[in-house]
Design an enzyme around this catalytic site. Structure first.
Site, short mmCIF file in Angstrom:
data_model
loop_
_atom_site.label_atom_id
_atom_site.label_comp_id
_atom_site.label_asym_id
_atom_site.label_seq_id
_atom_site.Cartn_x
_atom_site.Cartn_y
_atom_site.Cartn_z
N GLU A 151 13.15 -9.59 1.37
CA GLU A 151 11.62 -8.31 2.19
C GLU A 151 12.20 -7.05 2.21
O GLU A 151 13.57 -7.22 2.62
CB GLU A 151 10.99 -8.34 3.78
CG GLU A 151 10.86 -7.60 4.51
CD GLU A 151 10.19 -7.63 6.01
OE1 GLU A 151 11.28 -8.36 6.14
OE2 GLU A 151 9.68 -7.09 6.16
N HIS B 172 12.59 -2.79 2.83
CA HIS B 172 11.85 -1.19 2.14
C HIS B 172 13.14 -0.06 2.34
O HIS B 172 13.78 -0.68 2.33
CB HIS B 172 12.21 -1.35 4.11
CG HIS B 172 10.65 -2.21 5.27
ND1 HIS B 172 9.24 -2.27 5.00
CD2 HIS B 172 11.10 -3.44 5.03
CE1 HIS B 172 9.17 -3.24 5.03
NE2 HIS B 172 9.90 -3.98 5.80
N ARG C 197 7.09 0.86 13.54
CA ARG C 197 7.63 -0.01 12.60
C ARG C 197 8.94 -1.24 12.65
O ARG C 197 9.22 -1.39 12.26
CB ARG C 197 8.00 1.17 11.42
CG ARG C 197 7.27 2.23 11.09
CD ARG C 197 7.75 3.31 10.44
NE ARG C 197 6.83 4.08 10.25
CZ ARG C 197 5.45 4.40 8.77
NH1 ARG C 197 5.53 3.69 7.95
NH2 ARG C 197 4.68 5.27 9.04
N HIS D 274 3.78 -4.62 9.37
CA HIS D 274 4.14 -4.54 10.82
C HIS D 274 2.93 -4.89 11.33
O HIS D 274 2.19 -5.14 12.14
CB HIS D 274 4.08 -2.64 10.88
CG HIS D 274 4.77 -2.12 9.93
ND1 HIS D 274 6.52 -2.78 10.37
CD2 HIS D 274 5.22 -0.80 9.08
CE1 HIS D 274 7.79 -1.34 10.03
NE2 HIS D 274 6.36 -1.12 9.18
N ASP E 155 1.99 -15.81 7.33
CA ASP E 155 1.52 -17.17 7.04
C ASP E 155 1.59 -18.56 5.51
O ASP E 155 2.02 -18.58 4.68
CB ASP E 155 -0.12 -17.53 7.20
CG ASP E 155 -0.65 -18.07 8.65
OD1 ASP E 155 0.67 -17.45 9.47
OD2 ASP E 155 -1.55 -17.39 9.20
N SER F 298 12.88 2.48 3.60
CA SER F 298 13.42 3.53 4.43
C SER F 298 14.07 1.83 5.61
O SER F 298 14.05 1.03 6.11
CB SER F 298 12.48 4.27 5.18
OG SER F 298 11.04 3.59 5.76
N ASN G 165 8.53 -5.46 -1.01
CA ASN G 165 7.76 -4.90 0.18
C ASN G 165 6.21 -4.39 0.44
O ASN G 165 5.92 -3.72 -0.46
CB ASN G 165 9.03 -2.89 -1.18
CG ASN G 165 8.70 -2.27 0.45
OD1 ASN G 165 7.78 -1.71 1.66
ND2 ASN G 165 8.59 -0.69 0.08
N ALA H 156 2.69 -0.69 4.87
CA ALA H 156 2.82 -1.06 5.83
C ALA H 156 2.28 -2.08 6.09
O ALA H 156 1.83 -2.65 7.71
CB ALA H 156 1.52 0.37 6.41
N ARG I 34 5.64 11.37 -2.83
CA ARG I 34 5.18 10.56 -1.23
C ARG I 34 6.30 10.61 -0.57
O ARG I 34 7.43 10.32 -0.34
CB ARG I 34 4.54 9.34 -1.23
CG ARG I 34 4.50 8.77 0.01
CD ARG I 34 4.23 7.22 -0.03
NE ARG I 34 3.57 6.61 1.78
CZ ARG I 34 3.98 5.82 2.20
NH1 ARG I 34 4.83 4.68 0.93
NH2 ARG I 34 3.88 5.39 3.03
N TYR J 72 10.77 8.85 1.38
CA TYR J 72 11.48 7.73 0.51
C TYR J 72 11.76 7.58 -1.15
O TYR J 72 11.97 7.03 -1.58
CB TYR J 72 9.92 7.26 0.24
CG TYR J 72 9.17 6.46 1.55
CD1 TYR J 72 9.59 5.21 2.20
CD2 TYR J 72 8.12 7.39 1.75
CE1 TYR J 72 9.00 5.49 2.71
CE2 TYR J 72 7.22 6.51 3.28
CZ TYR J 72 7.43 5.75 3.75
OH TYR J 72 7.58 5.00 4.80
N ARG K 84 13.44 4.92 12.68
CA ARG K 84 12.03 4.95 12.72
C ARG K 84 10.78 4.67 13.89
O ARG K 84 10.98 5.07 14.84
CB ARG K 84 10.95 4.54 11.04
CG ARG K 84 12.09 5.59 9.82
CD ARG K 84 10.65 5.05 8.76
NE ARG K 84 9.74 6.03 8.62
CZ ARG K 84 9.16 6.04 7.59
NH1 ARG K 84 9.01 4.55 6.92
NH2 ARG K 84 8.45 7.01 7.88
N PRO L 12 0.86 -1.39 -0.01
CA PRO L 12 0.30 -0.01 -0.24
C PRO L 12 0.60 1.23 0.11
O PRO L 12 1.56 1.20 0.63
CB PRO L 12 -1.10 -0.14 0.93
CG PRO L 12 -0.21 -1.10 2.52
CD PRO L 12 0.56 -2.18 1.33
N ASN L 13 0.49 2.51 -0.54
CA ASN L 13 0.97 3.28 -0.77
C ASN L 13 2.05 3.77 -1.92
O ASN L 13 2.17 4.74 -2.24
CB ASN L 13 1.26 4.23 0.86
CG ASN L 13 -0.75 4.02 1.40
OD1 ASN L 13 -1.18 4.43 0.98
ND2 ASN L 13 -0.32 3.65 2.91
C1 DQA Z 1 8.01 0.90 3.79
C2 DQA Z 1 8.15 1.13 5.58
C3 DQA Z 1 6.58 0.82 6.04
O1 DQA Z 1 7.25 1.20 7.53
C4 DQA Z 1 5.87 2.00 5.85
O2 DQA Z 1 4.71 1.94 6.26
C5 DQA Z 1 6.11 2.28 4.02
C6 DQA Z 1 7.21 2.10 3.47
C7 DQA Z 1 9.92 1.56 2.69
O3 DQA Z 1 9.83 1.18 1.94
O4 DQA Z 1 10.74 2.36 4.00
O5 DQA Z 1 4.94 2.41 3.30
O6 DQA Z 1 7.64 -0.40 3.27
#
Ligand code: DQA
Length: 145
Positions: A98, A100, A111, A80, A87, A102, A74, A77, A18, A23, A107, A10-11
């Site tokens: 995995e 990220h 997170r 978390h 699963d 950031s 990635n 959110a 953003r 980021y 942070r 998401p996002n």
């Molecule tokens: C993220 C870190 C997450 O905590 C956050 O909710 C994101 C982006 C990152 O790429 O740093 O949406 O996954």
């Protein structure tokens, strides 16, 4: 030649506009190009996707079991919060890395915990878009090991 799924949660569709201080200024399209080049270096191809829906990530992980050699994810959110993602990754039995943008440990405290990390082949965070390339390099090594 293997297919690597690169899944974004998401996002992440908003990258480039953003919270650029956190980021970076690259768009998700820019990151897709970096991933394609990184995979090509190893003779692999990517299937790059983004969704704002947790269940869709679960469906794509299931799909990856048959169609991909490994996954870079990635989860945004959902990292978390999502036992469902943990699963699913446990169930599919292919390596999942995995990533990220950031450094989630530098942070907010909420997170610092990831439901994905315990079932990931490896974890990269804090290197911005470069982390996706490093994740593909790491996955490629895991696939030949
Ligand atoms: C993220 C870190 C997450 O905590 C956050 O909710 C994101 C982006 C990152 O790429 O740093 O949406 O996954």
């Amino acid at each position: 030649m293997a297919t690597v799924y690169v899944l974004n949660g998401p996002n992440l569709n908003l990258l480039g506009s953003r919270e650029t201080a956190v980021y970076g200024s690259l768009t998700l399209g820019d990151i897709e190009k970096l991933c394609a080049a990184a995979a090509k270096k190893h003779g692999h191809v990517i299937d790059f996707r983004q969704t704002n829906h947790e269940g869709e990530l679960v469906d794509w992980l299931h799909e990856a079991r048959d169609k991909a050699a490994g996954v870079v994810i990635n989860p945004g959110a959902y990292t978390h919060t999502s036992i469902a993602l943990q699963d699913a990754i446990r169930a599919i039995g292919i390596p999942v890395v995995e990533v990220h943008l950031s450094n989630i440990f530098a942070r907010e405290e909420f997170r610092h915990h990831s439901y994905v990390s315990p079932v990931a082949r490896g974890v990269l965070c804090g290197f911005g878009a470069k982390g996706y390339e490093l994740a593909i390099d790491g996955l490629a090594s895991a696939l030949t090991a």
